[in-house]
Design a protein around this motif. Structure first.
Motif, short mmCIF file in Angstrom:
data_model
loop_
_atom_site.label_atom_id
_atom_site.label_comp_id
_atom_site.label_asym_id
_atom_site.label_seq_id
_atom_site.Cartn_x
_atom_site.Cartn_y
_atom_site.Cartn_z
N GLY A 31 -0.03 14.35 30.94
CA GLY A 31 0.65 14.90 32.24
C GLY A 31 2.12 14.81 31.97
O GLY A 31 2.78 15.83 32.62
N TYR A 32 2.60 13.75 31.45
CA TYR A 32 4.07 13.66 31.13
C TYR A 32 4.53 14.41 30.39
O TYR A 32 5.76 15.26 30.55
N ARG A 33 3.86 14.88 29.47
CA ARG A 33 4.25 15.97 28.29
C ARG A 33 4.05 17.49 28.97
O ARG A 33 4.96 18.40 28.71
N ALA A 34 3.07 17.50 29.88
CA ALA A 34 3.17 18.85 30.55
C ALA A 34 4.11 19.06 31.38
O ALA A 34 4.55 20.26 31.73
N VAL A 35 4.65 18.23 32.18
CA VAL A 35 6.00 18.04 32.84
C VAL A 35 7.28 18.54 32.10
O VAL A 35 7.93 19.51 32.19
N GLU A 36 7.15 17.90 30.83
CA GLU A 36 8.39 18.41 29.80
C GLU A 36 8.22 20.04 29.36
O GLU A 36 9.11 20.46 29.47
N ALA A 37 6.92 20.26 29.30
CA ALA A 37 6.77 21.54 29.04
C ALA A 37 7.21 22.49 30.19
O ALA A 37 7.96 23.46 30.02
N ALA A 38 6.85 22.25 31.40
CA ALA A 38 7.12 23.01 32.75
C ALA A 38 8.78 23.02 32.76
O ALA A 38 9.30 24.06 33.11
N GLY A 62 -3.31 12.53 34.08
CA GLY A 62 -1.81 13.23 33.92
C GLY A 62 -1.48 13.75 35.30
O GLY A 62 -0.22 14.06 35.32
N VAL A 63 -2.27 14.18 36.24
CA VAL A 63 -1.96 14.74 37.42
C VAL A 63 -1.04 13.71 38.17
O VAL A 63 -0.03 14.15 38.69
#
Length: 186
Positions: A31-38, A62-63
């Motif tokens: 989730g932390y990396r998904a935030v970075e991607a966004a 991750g949510v």
């Protein structure tokens, strides 16, 4: 609660994620990396209201990182659960008209410990962690307020779009009997 020692070189935001979630784990790292991607691909930041929406296809660790770092929450109406079970997150930036689906594709090496896997997730290039694509669906509509209707059985109020008619009266979903004739499709 102490993260893996190599993880301490990561940002204060990572530390906050662990505090919020209750522990550090590979799922939180996703989730932390998904935030970075966004942030990288959409320029996403913490919205005041529903300018940024995340549709999560899972209810995993991750949510929590997405809720904390991007302020996408169920209560605000900009975190929507679409239960496919996939480790995927779709971000919609309503103001910019931009969107992106992030699908987790990295695979754990069997030799990796949980801590080693977490560290790999935190340090791999984003394109090795995720595949990126256009969303397969439109952004959810903005949150609306609905009138409440008292259930004819229990008396509790439920929004009008969440009641059913039973024996001529409106009942909440808790009081509406399940109708299942053995169909196992969607």
């Amino acid at each position: 609660m102490r993260p893996h020692t190599e993880t301490t070189r990561h940002s204060a935001e990572w530390m906050l994620c662990g505090e919020f979630h209750g522990h550090f784990c590979p799922g939180l790292a996703i989730g932390y990396r998904a935030v970075e991607a966004a942030r990288q691909h959409l320029g996403a930041s913490r919205p005041e209201d529903e300018e940024l929406v995340c549709v999560t296809e899972n209810d995993a660790c991750g949510v929590d990182a997405i809720q904390l770092l991007l302020s996408c929450t169920v209560g605000k109406g900009n975190l929507v659960f679409r239960p496919t079970g996939k480790m995927a997150f779709t971000f919609f930036d309503r103001d910019a008209g931009a969107a992106m689906r992030v699908y987790f594709k990295a695979e754990r090496n069997e030799a990796d410990s949980r801590e080693e896997w977490q560290e790999r997730l935190l340090t791999l290039p984003l394109d090795e962690v995720f595949s990126f694509s256009e969303p397969r669906f439109e952004p959810p509509e903005r949150a609306r307020l609905f009138s409440g209707i008292a259930c004819a059985r229990c008396g509790e109020r439920a929004p009008d779009h969440r009641v059913r008619v039973l024996d001529g009266g409106c009942v909440c979903l808790d009081c509406f009997p399940v109708y299942d004739r053995g169909w196992f499709g969607r």
